[in-house]
Write an enzyme that holds these catalytic residues in place. Structure first.
Site, PDB file in Angstrom:
ATOM      1  N   LYS A  78      -7.845   7.168   9.364  1.00  0.00           N
ATOM      2  CA  LYS A  78      -9.289   6.978   9.559  1.00  0.00           C
ATOM      3  C   LYS A  78      -9.533   6.810  11.061  1.00  0.00           C
ATOM      4  CE  LYS A  78     -10.944   3.977   6.092  1.00  0.00           C
ATOM      5  NZ  LYS A  78     -11.492   2.657   5.738  1.00  0.00           N
ATOM      6  N   PHE A 120     -14.453   3.326   2.609  1.00  0.00           N
ATOM      7  CA  PHE A 120     -13.400   2.513   2.002  1.00  0.00           C
ATOM      8  C   PHE A 120     -12.832   3.254   0.806  1.00  0.00           C
ATOM      9  CE2 PHE A 120     -11.208  -0.845  -0.175  1.00  0.00           C
ATOM     10  CZ  PHE A 120     -10.617  -1.519   0.884  1.00  0.00           C
ATOM     11  N   GLU A 144       3.278   4.360   5.691  1.00  0.00           N
ATOM     12  CA  GLU A 144       2.094   3.505   5.532  1.00  0.00           C
ATOM     13  C   GLU A 144       1.043   4.244   4.695  1.00  0.00           C
ATOM     14  OE1 GLU A 144       0.768   0.828   5.246  1.00  0.00           O
ATOM     15  OE2 GLU A 144      -0.106  -0.003   7.066  1.00  0.00           O
ATOM     16  N   ASP A 145       0.177   3.492   4.052  1.00  0.00           N
ATOM     17  CA  ASP A 145      -0.876   4.129   3.254  1.00  0.00           C
ATOM     18  C   ASP A 145      -1.993   4.704   4.127  1.00  0.00           C
ATOM     19  OD1 ASP A 145      -1.718   1.572   4.009  1.00  0.00           O
ATOM     20  OD2 ASP A 145      -2.391   0.976   2.019  1.00  0.00           O
ATOM     21  N   ARG A 191      -4.672   0.416  -7.307  1.00  0.00           N
ATOM     22  CA  ARG A 191      -3.527   0.998  -6.597  1.00  0.00           C
ATOM     23  C   ARG A 191      -2.889   2.120  -7.411  1.00  0.00           C
ATOM     24  NH1 ARG A 191      -2.162  -2.302  -2.161  1.00  0.00           N
ATOM     25  NH2 ARG A 191      -2.505  -4.520  -2.447  1.00  0.00           N
ATOM     26  N   GLY A 246       0.771  -1.246   0.000  1.00  0.00           N
ATOM     27  CA  GLY A 246       0.000   0.000   0.000  1.00  0.00           C
ATOM     28  C   GLY A 246       0.798   1.290   0.000  1.00  0.00           C
ATOM     29  N   THR A 306      -1.995  -2.984  12.774  1.00  0.00           N
ATOM     30  CA  THR A 306      -0.793  -3.297  11.996  1.00  0.00           C
ATOM     31  C   THR A 306       0.392  -2.464  12.494  1.00  0.00           C
ATOM     32  OG1 THR A 306      -2.199  -3.673  10.069  1.00  0.00           O
ATOM     33  CG2 THR A 306       0.162  -3.452   9.659  1.00  0.00           C
ATOM     34  N   LEU A 307       0.182  -1.170  12.564  1.00  0.00           N
ATOM     35  CA  LEU A 307       1.291  -0.302  12.947  1.00  0.00           C
ATOM     36  C   LEU A 307       1.717  -0.488  14.390  1.00  0.00           C
ATOM     37  CD1 LEU A 307       0.751   3.014  11.024  1.00  0.00           C
ATOM     38  CD2 LEU A 307       2.698   1.472  10.918  1.00  0.00           C
ATOM     39  N   ASP A 318      -5.951   2.504  10.066  1.00  0.00           N
ATOM     40  CA  ASP A 318      -7.365   2.188  10.193  1.00  0.00           C
ATOM     41  C   ASP A 318      -7.616   1.818  11.665  1.00  0.00           C
ATOM     42  OD1 ASP A 318      -9.920   1.705   9.060  1.00  0.00           O
ATOM     43  OD2 ASP A 318      -9.483  -0.411   8.825  1.00  0.00           O
ATOM     44  N   GLY A 320      -5.370   0.549  13.500  1.00  0.00           N
ATOM     45  CA  GLY A 320      -4.101   0.858  14.158  1.00  0.00           C
ATOM     46  C   GLY A 320      -3.329  -0.390  14.560  1.00  0.00           C
TER      47      GLY A 320
END
Ligand code: XMP
Ligand code: MG
Length: 173
Positions: free
Chosen positions: A128, A149, A96-97, A162, A42, A104-105, A100, A102
């Site tokens: 977001k 989305f 990061e893209d 993408r 992403g 993952t990060l 959301d 949070g």
């Protein structure tokens, strides 16, 4: 396609904001050894635009992590591709893209800090905040967006779109 894409942020808006972020980063990392780590896939469109505007002798690397899954509320991530360069002692900026939930990060951040980064900050194109489940903030944030989305500029819907040079909302027909 049984959906359409409605423009949320135009190419010009995104490009201008990326230049602003780059200049902020450039100022903050003067005299430091900046290592920029993009999270695949992403981040790639955002990251390539961003690093071209940062006038510093930085190094780049990439990580790919699987989206969280499982039964616990914190979830787990699997590293599909790790960094090639050791992060120990480095001033790391994760790119990061979108933030959301949070999750993952928060996992990636902890992992890299545990490996001994000198400093660690997060730069995200989109945020977001409405969907956050863990305490996670970007240090450099392009745009706060509503709970929709979105695709484009690296973000995908089922791996598509993408390459769109703007950010659009997926609208079901
Ligand atoms: P977290 O862990 O913060 O996950 O929930 C962030 C990842 O979720 C994906 N994501 C999106 N992808 N449009 C997308 O194309 C969206 O609106 C969206 N929201 C979340 C994305 O892969 C991001 O890295
Ligand atoms: Mg992603």
């Amino acid at each position: 396609m049984d959906y359409t894409i409605k423009t949320l942020l135009t190419r010009e808006t995104v490009e201008n904001r990326i230049k602003e972020l780059a200049k902020e980063i450039e100022k903050d990392y003067q005299g430091k050894e900046l290592m920029v780590i993009g999270l695949l896939k992403g981040s790639i469109v955002f990251m390539t635009d961003l690093i071209k505007e940062i006038d510093l002798p930085l190094v780049i690397d990439f990580m790919s992590v699987s989206s969280y899954s499982g039964t616990t509320s914190t979830g787990v991530i699997k590293i599909l591709k790790d960094t090639d360069i050791d992060v120990k002692g480095k001033d790391v900026l994760i790119v990061e893209d979108i933030i959301d939930t949070g999750l993952t990060l928060s996992h990636v951040k902890k992992l890299l800090i545990d490996r001994g980064t000198k400093s660690l900050k997060i730069c995200t194109l989109l945020d977001k905040p409405a969907r956050r489940t863990v305490d996670m903030k970007g240090d450099y944030v392009g745009f706060e967006i509503p709970d929709e989305f979105v695709v484009g500029y690296g973000l995908d819907y089922d791996q598509r779109h993408r390459n769109l040079p703007y950010i659009g909302i997926v609208v079901n027909k």
